[in-house]
Scaffold this motif. Structure first.
Motif, PDB file in Angstrom:
ATOM      1  N   ALA A  37     -16.373  -2.720  -6.763  1.00  0.00           N
ATOM      2  CA  ALA A  37     -15.781  -2.811  -8.107  1.00  0.00           C
ATOM      3  C   ALA A  37     -14.394  -3.484  -8.118  1.00  0.00           C
ATOM      4  N   LEU A  38     -13.672  -3.282  -7.448  1.00  0.00           N
ATOM      5  CA  LEU A  38     -12.268  -3.725  -7.273  1.00  0.00           C
ATOM      6  C   LEU A  38     -11.886  -4.631  -6.466  1.00  0.00           C
ATOM      7  N   SER A  39     -12.611  -5.293  -5.739  1.00  0.00           N
ATOM      8  CA  SER A  39     -12.519  -6.271  -4.648  1.00  0.00           C
ATOM      9  C   SER A  39     -10.998  -6.543  -4.298  1.00  0.00           C
ATOM     10  N   PRO A  40     -10.829  -5.702  -3.523  1.00  0.00           N
ATOM     11  CA  PRO A  40      -9.313  -5.504  -2.914  1.00  0.00           C
ATOM     12  C   PRO A  40      -9.401  -6.645  -1.850  1.00  0.00           C
ATOM     13  N   THR A  41      -8.341  -7.278  -1.602  1.00  0.00           N
ATOM     14  CA  THR A  41      -7.877  -8.193  -0.464  1.00  0.00           C
ATOM     15  C   THR A  41      -8.143  -7.239   0.783  1.00  0.00           C
ATOM     16  N   TRP A  42      -7.436  -6.271   0.852  1.00  0.00           N
ATOM     17  CA  TRP A  42      -7.549  -5.287   2.230  1.00  0.00           C
ATOM     18  C   TRP A  42      -7.727  -4.052   1.604  1.00  0.00           C
ATOM     19  N   HIS A  43      -8.540  -3.475   2.392  1.00  0.00           N
ATOM     20  CA  HIS A  43      -8.975  -1.936   2.401  1.00  0.00           C
ATOM     21  C   HIS A  43      -8.222  -1.268   3.614  1.00  0.00           C
ATOM     22  N   LEU A  44      -7.110  -0.561   3.470  1.00  0.00           N
ATOM     23  CA  LEU A  44      -6.274  -0.008   4.610  1.00  0.00           C
ATOM     24  C   LEU A  44      -6.532   1.570   4.787  1.00  0.00           C
ATOM     25  N   HIS A  45      -6.855   2.086   5.864  1.00  0.00           N
ATOM     26  CA  HIS A  45      -7.104   3.562   5.984  1.00  0.00           C
ATOM     27  C   HIS A  45      -6.639   4.042   7.460  1.00  0.00           C
ATOM     28  N   GLY A  46      -6.606   5.447   7.647  1.00  0.00           N
ATOM     29  CA  GLY A  46      -6.285   5.987   8.935  1.00  0.00           C
ATOM     30  C   GLY A  46      -7.499   6.681   9.245  1.00  0.00           C
ATOM     31  N   HIS A  47      -7.104   7.981   9.671  1.00  0.00           N
ATOM     32  CA  HIS A  47      -8.022   8.924   9.919  1.00  0.00           C
ATOM     33  C   HIS A  47      -8.647   8.988  11.379  1.00  0.00           C
ATOM     34  N   ILE A  48      -9.414   7.740  11.604  1.00  0.00           N
ATOM     35  CA  ILE A  48     -10.002   7.574  12.907  1.00  0.00           C
ATOM     36  C   ILE A  48      -8.986   6.938  14.055  1.00  0.00           C
TER      37      ILE A  48
END
Length: 225
Positions: free
Chosen positions: A171-182
């Motif tokens: 829906a939001l079509s971000p250029t980047w999806h940034l995450h951590g956790h792993i």
């Protein structure tokens, strides 16, 4: 282009004040599970805005607010200033910083009791709240603590990915999806993709140049699903 320093989960000894100054970033993004004092240090050393989402090991965020006398209060009683000091909590919000629109979703899939943990059904509801907050416009960055289900997550319950993030990305079509956790544990973590979005695990830190884009019509994409 906006230069972004993204951090998560592990303090990076390489991020000395001198190194941070050389990086010359415009914005600091934090994807959770870092001590508040460390976030404040990186924000201070860079002298740039800090946007964060909480991780599953972070404490509950103080709900206090400033009253007209400049005192932090909650339900009318004095309380501590929310930490990290100067940080902007993007959990369930879309915020603007350094010319970028950033959507945030904190926490991880529930595997024990504690703050910032939600089951998949709860995440579906939280995802819909975030989409409403986006006001039918695309974003530059989706900032989360945990990754999407099946895209860089783990097989063990503490590291399952979030199913609802697929709808959010679509829906939001971000250029980047940034995450951590792993945690990478010294192993390379290649970027993944749900075009046009690139997905990156930013533990312990990553520097990205992001080209801001104009908002798009999210409602049309949701209706087409």
């Amino acid at each position: 282009m906006v230069r972004v320093l993204a951090i998560a989960d592990e303090e990076a000894p390489a991020l000395t004040p001198e190194r941070i100054s050389i990086l010359d970033v415009d914005l600091v993004l934090a994807a959770g599970d870092l001590p508040w004092a460390y976030l404040e240090y990186v924000a201070c050393a860079s002298d740039r805005p800090l946007v964060f989402v909480p991780g599953n090991h972070d404490p509950e965020i103080s709900p206090g607010h400033l009253n007209r006398n400049g005192m932090w209060v909650h339900h009318g009683m004095p309380t501590a200033e929310p930490r990290p000091i100067g940080g902007l909590n993007a959990d369930l919000h879309v915020v603007e910083a350094a010319g970028l629109r950033i959507a945030g979703l904190g926490g991880c899939v529930r595997y024990r009791s504690g703050p910032h943990q939600y089951d998949q059904r709860e995440y579906a509801r939280r995802a819909h709240r975030l989409l409403r907050a986006a006001r039918h416009e695309s974003v530059d960055i989706l900032l989360t603590h945990a990754p999407p289900s099946g895209l860089g997550d783990g097989d063990d319950p503490p590291h399952h990915g979030i199913k609802a993030l697929h709808e959010v990305i679509d829906a939001l079509s971000p250029t980047w999806h940034l995450h951590g956790h792993i945690h990478p544990h010294g192993q390379p973590q290649p970027d993944r993709a749900l075009p046009p979005t690139s997905i990156a695990n930013v533990i312990p830190y990553r520097v990205l140049d992001v080209d801001p884009k104009e908002g798009g019509d999210v409602q049309q994409r949701l209706a087409a699903r």
